[in-house]
Design a protein around this motif. Structure first.
Motif, mmCIF file in Angstrom:
data_model
loop_
_atom_site.group_PDB
_atom_site.id
_atom_site.type_symbol
_atom_site.label_atom_id
_atom_site.label_comp_id
_atom_site.label_asym_id
_atom_site.label_seq_id
_atom_site.Cartn_x
_atom_site.Cartn_y
_atom_site.Cartn_z
ATOM 1 N N ARG A 1 115.020 22.850 -8.566
ATOM 2 C CA ARG A 1 114.561 22.620 -7.192
ATOM 3 C C ARG A 1 114.645 21.148 -6.808
ATOM 4 N N ALA A 2 114.740 20.245 -7.803
ATOM 5 C CA ALA A 2 114.780 18.803 -7.535
ATOM 6 C C ALA A 2 116.221 18.314 -7.455
ATOM 7 N N LYS A 3 116.513 17.587 -6.392
ATOM 8 C CA LYS A 3 117.808 16.927 -6.248
ATOM 9 C C LYS A 3 117.534 15.429 -6.420
ATOM 10 N N VAL A 4 118.006 14.864 -7.513
ATOM 11 C CA VAL A 4 117.739 13.459 -7.813
ATOM 12 C C VAL A 4 118.668 12.590 -6.980
ATOM 13 N N GLU A 5 118.083 11.729 -6.168
ATOM 14 C CA GLU A 5 118.843 10.824 -5.304
ATOM 15 C C GLU A 5 119.153 9.513 -6.021
ATOM 16 N N GLU A 6 118.168 9.012 -6.791
ATOM 17 C CA GLU A 6 118.331 7.719 -7.446
ATOM 18 C C GLU A 6 117.363 7.607 -8.615
ATOM 19 N N VAL A 7 117.822 6.958 -9.690
ATOM 20 C CA VAL A 7 116.961 6.662 -10.835
ATOM 21 C C VAL A 7 117.095 5.177 -11.130
ATOM 22 N N THR A 8 115.972 4.495 -11.202
ATOM 23 C CA THR A 8 115.957 3.076 -11.549
ATOM 24 C C THR A 8 115.166 2.916 -12.837
ATOM 25 N N THR A 9 115.794 2.309 -13.832
ATOM 26 C CA THR A 9 115.153 2.095 -15.131
ATOM 27 C C THR A 9 115.065 0.602 -15.389
ATOM 28 N N THR A 10 113.870 0.144 -15.737
ATOM 29 C CA THR A 10 113.639 -1.269 -16.009
ATOM 30 C C THR A 10 112.852 -1.405 -17.298
ATOM 31 N N TYR A 11 113.315 -2.297 -18.175
ATOM 32 C CA TYR A 11 112.605 -2.540 -19.431
ATOM 33 C C TYR A 11 111.490 -3.548 -19.198
ATOM 34 N N ASP A 12 110.292 -3.231 -19.687
ATOM 35 C CA ASP A 12 109.138 -4.118 -19.589
ATOM 36 C C ASP A 12 108.897 -4.716 -20.974
ATOM 37 N N TYR A 13 109.229 -5.991 -21.136
ATOM 38 C CA TYR A 13 109.116 -6.648 -22.439
ATOM 39 C C TYR A 13 107.673 -6.779 -22.893
#
Length: 122
Positions: free
Chosen positions: A78-90
């Motif tokens: 049911r979910a259409k993924v528009e955007e994924v943002t991944t950020t590493y937190d040191y």
């Protein structure tokens, strides 16, 4: 019983209030389940979770984003993924993953945002 189950503060079961909340909860369940944890469906889960302890960097962030998109769309149709943002937190040795999604199938044209944290050190 409905899935995904949640617990209220008093220990009783709590169900999502509506289908949009249900989809967001399902996304969080998918992304916080490591493949192999679900005994009946061992392939269920987020394969990016297996990579979070590799050396961080832009290439790994892109790989995690791609796996997150694939796993959500595979397990929550049911979910259409528009955007994924991944950020590493040191500071916390974890990845912050922000997912922008919609669900045209249920008439949800505007996007929603769900965030999860993957990994984390001691």
């Amino acid at each position: 019983m409905l899935y995904p189950l949640q617990h209220r503060g008093d220990g009783a079961f709590q169900y999502p209030a509506n289908v949009v909340e249900e989809i967001a909860a399902a996304i969080r369940v998918i992304l916080t389940t490591i493949p192999g944890e679900h005994q009946r469906i061992p392939e269920f889960g987020n394969y990016a979770a297996l990579l979070v302890f590799n050396n961080p960097g832009p290439d790994l962030e892109a790989t995690i984003s791609g796996l997150v998109k694939y796993d959500i769309e595979n397990w929550e149709p049911r979910a259409k993924v528009e955007e994924v943002t991944t950020t590493y937190d040191y500071d916390s040795s974890s990845y912050r993953v922000k997912i922008i999604w919609s669900s045209p199938e249920i008439g949800l044209k505007e996007t929603r945002e769900t965030e999860v944290t993957l990994g984390g050190g001691v």
